[in-house]
Each structure stands twice: as C-alpha cells, then as structure tokens.
Design an enzyme around this catalytic site. Structure first.
Site, mmCIF file in Angstrom:
data_model
loop_
_atom_site.group_PDB
_atom_site.id
_atom_site.type_symbol
_atom_site.label_atom_id
_atom_site.label_comp_id
_atom_site.label_asym_id
_atom_site.label_seq_id
_atom_site.Cartn_x
_atom_site.Cartn_y
_atom_site.Cartn_z
ATOM 1 N N LYS A 122 59.282 40.511 32.582
ATOM 2 C CA LYS A 122 59.890 40.916 31.576
ATOM 3 C C LYS A 122 61.298 41.972 31.744
ATOM 4 C CE LYS A 122 57.353 37.602 28.131
ATOM 5 N NZ LYS A 122 57.726 37.409 27.132
ATOM 6 N N LYS A 204 53.605 29.363 36.339
ATOM 7 C CA LYS A 204 53.022 28.916 34.474
ATOM 8 C C LYS A 204 54.048 28.347 33.901
ATOM 9 C CE LYS A 204 52.909 32.052 31.149
ATOM 10 N NZ LYS A 204 53.087 33.346 29.828
ATOM 11 N N LYS A 207 57.178 29.005 27.798
ATOM 12 C CA LYS A 207 57.449 28.870 26.756
ATOM 13 C C LYS A 207 59.137 28.953 26.459
ATOM 14 C CE LYS A 207 55.269 31.270 22.561
ATOM 15 N NZ LYS A 207 55.349 32.297 22.358
HETATM 16 P P1 ATP Z 1 56.514 33.431 27.204
HETATM 17 O O1 ATP Z 1 56.527 32.545 28.569
HETATM 18 O O2 ATP Z 1 57.473 33.340 26.319
HETATM 19 O O3 ATP Z 1 56.519 34.962 27.850
HETATM 20 P P2 ATP Z 1 54.210 32.442 25.903
HETATM 21 O O4 ATP Z 1 54.133 31.168 26.768
HETATM 22 O O5 ATP Z 1 53.323 33.386 27.138
HETATM 23 O O6 ATP Z 1 55.211 32.958 25.880
HETATM 24 P P3 ATP Z 1 52.948 33.575 24.250
HETATM 25 O O7 ATP Z 1 53.215 33.784 22.690
HETATM 26 O O8 ATP Z 1 52.826 35.123 25.019
HETATM 27 O O9 ATP Z 1 53.692 32.328 24.510
HETATM 28 O O10 ATP Z 1 51.298 33.473 23.759
HETATM 29 C C1 ATP Z 1 50.199 32.990 23.846
HETATM 30 C C2 ATP Z 1 48.454 31.976 24.315
HETATM 31 O O11 ATP Z 1 49.240 31.274 25.339
HETATM 32 C C3 ATP Z 1 48.417 33.427 24.937
HETATM 33 O O12 ATP Z 1 46.752 33.103 24.977
HETATM 34 C C4 ATP Z 1 48.343 32.865 26.467
HETATM 35 O O13 ATP Z 1 47.325 33.356 27.370
HETATM 36 C C5 ATP Z 1 48.650 31.471 25.689
HETATM 37 N N1 ATP Z 1 49.433 31.028 27.652
HETATM 38 C C6 ATP Z 1 50.376 31.554 27.121
HETATM 39 N N2 ATP Z 1 50.790 30.221 28.374
HETATM 40 C C7 ATP Z 1 50.294 29.580 29.116
HETATM 41 C C8 ATP Z 1 49.714 28.584 30.233
HETATM 42 N N3 ATP Z 1 51.075 28.114 30.265
HETATM 43 N N4 ATP Z 1 48.472 27.749 30.038
HETATM 44 C C9 ATP Z 1 47.838 28.335 29.452
HETATM 45 N N5 ATP Z 1 47.815 29.548 28.119
HETATM 46 C C10 ATP Z 1 49.021 29.678 27.581
#
Ligand code: ATP
Ligand code: LTN
Length: 342
Positions: A122, A204, A207
C-alpha cells in the site's frame, strides 16, 4: 495459555472477521471470507464487523464511505449473516477498538510493522499518503481480534500475516502482564482463499485494481460477468487442468467454479475434459451469475431499508461493547491505569 483462560468456559469458540467498506466487494472477498462465515454462524459465537476505521488509512470520500458502509452491511445480510445468530456492527461504533489499539501500540515494534507485506504494497500504491494509520493498520486489526477473545479468524490468505502478528502481540501481552488474551488462529478455506485477477492470474484479485476486466464484483450484472470471464486470461494450451504453477488462469477459473457449484476440483476437471476453453469460460460465468443473483436482489432490497440496518447496527454495537469493554477493563487494570470512578 488460551486454554487456561477458557478452562471453565462452556461457551462456544469465538470467531471474528471484518471487511473494509472501501468500494465494490469482489467475488474474491466473497469466496475468501463472507461465504465461509455463513455456515460458521451455527457452530461459533460469531462477530462480524464493517471495519470503517481501517478504510480511512487510504483516502476516502466521506459521502462514499457512508454509502459503502451501509452497502457492505446490506451485503453481509444478503449473503445470509443473521443478526439473531451473529453480532454485526460497525467498528467506529465501539471506541474500545481504538482504545485497545493504543495500548497494543506500546508493545509493538516499528521493525515488525515495516515488514508487513500489505503495508509495503500500500505504501507503493499510495506513495503520496504513507500515513501513520497505514503503518498501524495491523495493530488496529489485532485490537479488533483480541478484544473479543477470538479463537478463529476466517479470512483470505493475504491476511494471514496480520493474524500472525495478532498472535504475537497477544502472547507478548500475556507474558509481560499475565494471561489476558486468547491467542487467535487464522482460518482460511481450502479453495477460494486466494482468488486471482482474471487478467493477470498470478496476482490477487483486488477491489482496488484499476483494470475492471480483472475483477468481478458482487454487484456486476449478468452481461458484465459473462464478458469478463470470456476475456479471462488463460494459456495457449487447450486442456482444462488444475495446475497452479503452469496454468494459473485455468486453475483460478476451476477454483471459482468449484466454489460456486460445490463440486470438487476433480469433478470440475472431469466435466470439462476434452472441451475447449470457450465452453469452460461460459460455464464458469454462468455458475457465478447463478450464485450471486439471489444475493444481488436481496442486497438491493436491504440497502433501501436504512431503518432496519440502523436497528441491526444499534443492537450489534451494544452487544459488541459489552464484550469489548470487559476485555479493555482488564487490560487497563493490568497495565496500571487507575480505575475510573463511575
Ligand atoms: P484491497 O485489495 O483494496 O486492499 P481487498 O480486496 O483485499 O482490498 P479487504 O477488505 O482487504 O479487501 O479484504 C476483505 C476480506 O477478503 C479478507 O478476508 C481478505 O483476506 C479477503 N480477500 C481479499 N481479496 C481476496 C482474494 N482475491 N481471494 C480471496 N480472499 C480475498
Ligand atoms: N485487514 C482485513 C480487514 C480486517 C479484519 C479485521 C479481518 C480488519 N480487522 C479483523 C479479520 C479480523 C482485510 O481483509 N484487509
């Protein structure tokens, strides 16, 4: 040590998890976290939070943050989180999270924070806003978890390092003062713990990805979902086979298909043996469309009922506060703060 704390406890084990209300929730978020929480509600004392305080570690537009917070709560409810079975609340409604984080900060080292992968990522992504909150994010997360004497933290694999830090902090506090916190464990699903980008299947699905073809959100319509899967990056081979190393794109699609249909990877592989990628991609898209359609309509219905959501949040915050302040009172006493006269 955690066994000692709970030795005479007839309670169920506790699970705690949360998601940041930072925009559109992806099928990665859903498969890595919320989907697994639903059945867990039956077995555990379950607490699920919308972690709004974490989300301001990167710039947010206030009006959007408010909307995203309600939208995420509506999604939790639409997916099947049940306020009768679980505590559902917004992090900023329980000040104990910030209060405990302050104490935990004093037993956490800057060196540890500098090693956190998410902080490094980040910091790269938001080079103009490397604020103290971004660095302290994992300590606030440890506070979320430890306040509720959590046994298990169901998250995607990317959060494992943070849960491990929470364990270290819990053990350190317990050793320095006396047994206070349960030492939590990370729980990740066998399939779906790391859903990959549809455009770059070695990264990964996130979002915050700028390429919208890389990400399928829980609010995407049928056509968008079909289009994104048809465009998904695979390989120049033709065989539908699970092999993460050599066929990351196809393996990712198989995982998604398996999660949405409940079939094993092997069953899915057999189903598509001898068929081309075109058919396969369409079937994966259809499984996602079918899987999320009922959630989408329920989410839209609930998102309009603000009075109901406020009721859920009020009750959730009250129940969360009761548990959280019990822990915080203990912590304050152990570190030597004098009790407040009430
Ligand atoms: P950003 O990518 O903007 O940092 P994020 O998509 O990782 O956000 P979070 O709010 O940080 O979203 O994550 C929420 C939950 O979703 C956490 O338990 C995280 O481990 C899970 N998660 C996020 N991305 C994935 C993915 N690609 N596959 C499986 N689980 C995920
Ligand atoms: N950092 C987590 C969100 C989060 C969380 C938590 C998850 C904040 N506090 C406590 C589990 C338990 C993420 O998914 N990015």
């Amino acid at each position: 040590m955690d066994n000692n704390i709970k030795a005479n406890d007839i309670h169920k084990k506790v699970i705690f998890s949360g998601i940041q209300p930072t925009g559109k929730i992806t099928i990665g978020n859903y498969l890595g976290s919320i989907k697994n929480w639903i059945p867990m509600q039956e077995e555990f004392d379950s607490i699920f939070c919308v972690v709004d305080m974490h989300s301001i570690t990167v710039n947010q537009i206030p009006a959007e943050l408010r909307k995203n917070t309600y939208d995420l709560l509506a999604l939790y409810l639409a997916c099947g989180l049940d306020p009768q079975k679980s505590i559902l609340f917004v992090q900023s409604h329980v000040p104990a999270h910030a209060e405990l984080a302050w104490v935990l900060n004093t037993i956490t080292y800057v060196g540890e924070m500098n090693r956190m992968t998410q902080f490094k990522d980040k910091s790269r992504k938001h080079a103009d806003n490397i604020n103290m909150g971004l660095m302290d994010y994992p300590v606030l997360m440890a506070s979320d978890i430890l306040l509720y004497q959590t046994d298990l933290v169901p998250v995607g694999i990317d959060q494992k390092q943070h849960v491990e830090l929470a364990r270290d902090i819990a053990q350190r506090f317990n050793n320095r003062y006396s047994p206070t916190f349960v030492v939590p464990e990370c729980y990740t699903p066998k399939i779906g713990a790391k859903i990959m980008s549809l455009q770059e299947p070695t990264a990964k699905m996130s979002k915050s990805d700028e390429n919208e073809n890389a990400v399928v959100t829980m609010l995407d319509d049928k056509d968008a979902i079909m289009r994104k899967f048809k465009r998904a990056v695979t390989d120049s081979d033709t065989e539908v086979r699970f092999d993460v190393e050599n066929k990351p794109g196809v393996s990712n699609l198989l995982s998604i298909y398996s999660c949405f249909t409940g079939k094993t990877i092997e069953q899915a592989q057999n189903e598509f043996s001898g068929k081309g990628y075109g058919d396969f991609k369409i079937k994966v898209a259809e499984s996602v469309i079918e899987g999320i359609a009922p959630i989408q309509s329920e989410q839209q219905r609930i998102a309009k009922d603000k009075a109901y959501m406020d009721e859920v949040l009020k009750d959730g915050a009250m129940r969360a506060c009761r548990i959280a302040y019990k822990t915080l009172d203990k912590v304050y006493k152990k570190v030597g703060f004098i009790p407040k006269i009430r």
